[in-house]
Design a protein around this motif. Structure first.
Motif, PDB file in Angstrom:
ATOM      1  N   GLY A 102      -4.319  -0.656 -13.770  1.00  0.00           N
ATOM      2  CA  GLY A 102      -4.144  -0.150 -12.414  1.00  0.00           C
ATOM      3  C   GLY A 102      -5.482   0.063 -11.729  1.00  0.00           C
ATOM      4  N   ARG A 103      -5.407   0.323 -10.432  1.00  0.00           N
ATOM      5  CA  ARG A 103      -6.616   0.612  -9.662  1.00  0.00           C
ATOM      6  C   ARG A 103      -6.237   1.465  -8.457  1.00  0.00           C
ATOM      7  NH1 ARG A 103      -7.167  -2.092  -4.883  1.00  0.00           N
ATOM      8  NH2 ARG A 103      -5.864  -3.940  -4.526  1.00  0.00           N
ATOM      9  N   PRO A 104      -7.212   2.193  -7.900  1.00  0.00           N
ATOM     10  CA  PRO A 104      -6.929   2.989  -6.699  1.00  0.00           C
ATOM     11  C   PRO A 104      -7.048   2.154  -5.439  1.00  0.00           C
ATOM     12  CG  PRO A 104      -9.188   3.340  -7.390  1.00  0.00           C
ATOM     13  CD  PRO A 104      -8.564   2.421  -8.421  1.00  0.00           C
ATOM     14  N   THR A 113      -4.816  -1.384   4.799  1.00  0.00           N
ATOM     15  CA  THR A 113      -4.015  -2.427   5.432  1.00  0.00           C
ATOM     16  C   THR A 113      -2.709  -2.622   4.660  1.00  0.00           C
ATOM     17  OG1 THR A 113      -4.951  -4.218   4.097  1.00  0.00           O
ATOM     18  CG2 THR A 113      -6.135  -3.608   6.129  1.00  0.00           C
ATOM     19  N   VAL A 114      -1.764  -3.271   5.288  1.00  0.00           N
ATOM     20  CA  VAL A 114      -0.504  -3.574   4.615  1.00  0.00           C
ATOM     21  C   VAL A 114      -0.747  -4.477   3.410  1.00  0.00           C
ATOM     22  CG1 VAL A 114       1.723  -4.758   4.853  1.00  0.00           C
ATOM     23  CG2 VAL A 114       0.910  -3.239   6.674  1.00  0.00           C
ATOM     24  N   ASP A 115      -1.627  -5.462   3.569  1.00  0.00           N
ATOM     25  CA  ASP A 115      -1.939  -6.353   2.458  1.00  0.00           C
ATOM     26  C   ASP A 115      -2.595  -5.584   1.313  1.00  0.00           C
ATOM     27  OD1 ASP A 115      -0.889  -8.534   3.747  1.00  0.00           O
ATOM     28  OD2 ASP A 115      -2.828  -9.324   4.417  1.00  0.00           O
ATOM     29  N   GLY A 116      -3.486  -4.681   1.658  1.00  0.00           N
ATOM     30  CA  GLY A 116      -4.134  -3.872   0.636  1.00  0.00           C
ATOM     31  C   GLY A 116      -3.146  -2.972  -0.085  1.00  0.00           C
ATOM     32  N   PHE A 117      -2.253  -2.368   0.680  1.00  0.00           N
ATOM     33  CA  PHE A 117      -1.203  -1.518   0.098  1.00  0.00           C
ATOM     34  C   PHE A 117      -0.355  -2.328  -0.885  1.00  0.00           C
ATOM     35  CE2 PHE A 117       2.787   0.706  -0.174  1.00  0.00           C
ATOM     36  CZ  PHE A 117       2.487   2.049   0.006  1.00  0.00           C
ATOM     37  N   GLY A 163      -7.347  10.422  -3.519  1.00  0.00           N
ATOM     38  CA  GLY A 163      -6.073   9.839  -3.937  1.00  0.00           C
ATOM     39  C   GLY A 163      -5.783   8.566  -3.192  1.00  0.00           C
ATOM     40  N   GLY A 164      -4.985   8.637  -2.159  1.00  0.00           N
ATOM     41  CA  GLY A 164      -4.657   7.450  -1.382  1.00  0.00           C
ATOM     42  C   GLY A 164      -3.177   7.181  -1.355  1.00  0.00           C
ATOM     43  N   ALA A 165      -2.691   6.630  -0.238  1.00  0.00           N
ATOM     44  CA  ALA A 165      -1.263   6.420  -0.046  1.00  0.00           C
ATOM     45  C   ALA A 165      -0.681   5.399  -1.013  1.00  0.00           C
ATOM     46  CB  ALA A 165      -1.002   5.995   1.395  1.00  0.00           C
ATOM     47  N   SER A 166      -1.330   4.253  -1.142  1.00  0.00           N
ATOM     48  CA  SER A 166      -0.784   3.212  -2.017  1.00  0.00           C
ATOM     49  C   SER A 166      -0.806   3.651  -3.474  1.00  0.00           C
ATOM     50  CB  SER A 166      -1.568   1.906  -1.845  1.00  0.00           C
ATOM     51  OG  SER A 166      -2.933   2.082  -2.168  1.00  0.00           O
ATOM     52  N   TYR A 167      -1.885   4.310  -3.870  1.00  0.00           N
ATOM     53  CA  TYR A 167      -1.986   4.772  -5.260  1.00  0.00           C
ATOM     54  C   TYR A 167      -0.915   5.817  -5.547  1.00  0.00           C
ATOM     55  CZ  TYR A 167      -4.151   6.017  -9.699  1.00  0.00           C
ATOM     56  OH  TYR A 167      -4.391   6.237 -11.039  1.00  0.00           O
TER      57      TYR A 167
END
Length: 262
Positions: A102-104, A113-117, A163-167
């Protein structure tokens, strides 16, 4: 009231002995994954250690002949299938799967971005889902396999501004996935549990403990007053991989120094 279920009585050493068993650990080239691979091998398992950085895996394998290094990008379907197929082809069995890769993502939602998410979700959640489901289809009924998904405290509580939304979404999703797969596969003899690490000084935390402001934030908000140190989470993975947890599935084992108990 009695039943006909026989319970094998084992010594403590036997409960945690993995001799003759075969494990796959993803994200094994550094950080927590490296420690998981070492621990399972030290307990007697043959460990297929998977990651993209083969040279690091080869260095790890040089420390223990029970560790087999395999270059694998778990976001690639063919790589995932070959990882499982090779373990089965060479060893004839697969007893333990640790979904750790995994990664943050970026810490601030508006910078993502959506692609990043989607990219974070692909690695942290989707890859582990497919690896587990593919492995499950290759195992016989009653295999007794143990699948262990590595989540994070960020999947349980907000840790903003770190933290971050996607993570967070991927790690919360990992916990829901763990419960669902445990429910679907329990009668087939496959146990599925999750480990939730707190703050550990690894490559992924990227200098968190080198900065006094962020290190102080961890100390103030953790009941034990410190971050986790090397090796303190390995016992949780060994427990879930071994017969010591044979009546445990669909559960979340939190190793966070008391972070989420505040």
């Amino acid at each position: 009231m009695t039943d006909n279920t026989s319970v094998a009585v084992s010594t403590p050493a036997e409960l945690f002995d993995l001799s003759g068993r075969v494990a796959v650990v993803t994200g094994a080239s550094s950080g927590l994954g490296l420690g998981f691979a070492r621990t399972l091998a030290a307990a007697g398992a043959t460990v297929y250690a998977a990651a993209r950085r083969l040279e690091r895996l080869e260095e790890l394998a040089a420390t223990d002949p029970r560790i087999v290094p395999i270059r694998c990008d778990v976001t690639v379907d063919a790589d995932r299938r070959e990882l499982v197929d090779r373990a089965l082809r060479e060893s004839g069995r697969l007893d333990i799967l640790v979904n750790n890769a995994g990664r943050p993502g970026p810490p601030f939602a508006e910078d993502e971005t959506v692609d990043g998410f989607n990219s974070v979700m692909e690695l942290n959640l989707v890859a582990g889902f497919h690896l587990a489901t593919y492995a499950a289809t290759q195992l016989p009924e009653g295999s007794g396999a143990s699948f262990i998904n590595i989540s994070s405290v960020i999947g349980l509580v907000s840790t903003a501004p770190i933290g971050g939304a996607s993570y967070a979404a991927s790690k919360a999703g990992t916990l829901g996935l763990t419960r669902e797969l445990a429910g679907q596969w329990g009668r087939r003899g496959i146990r599925v549990n999750a480990v939730v690490p707190g703050w550990f000084d690894t490559e992924m935390t990227d200098g968190l403990f080198e900065n006094e402001k962020s290190a102080g934030w961890v100390r103030r908000n953790t009941m034990l007053g410190r971050g986790g140190v090397d090796g303190e989470i390995n016992g949780a993975v060994l427990f879930l991989a071994s017969d010591a947890s044979s009546y445990m599935t669909g559960q979340t084992l939190i190793v966070d120094g008391g972070w989420t108990a505040r």
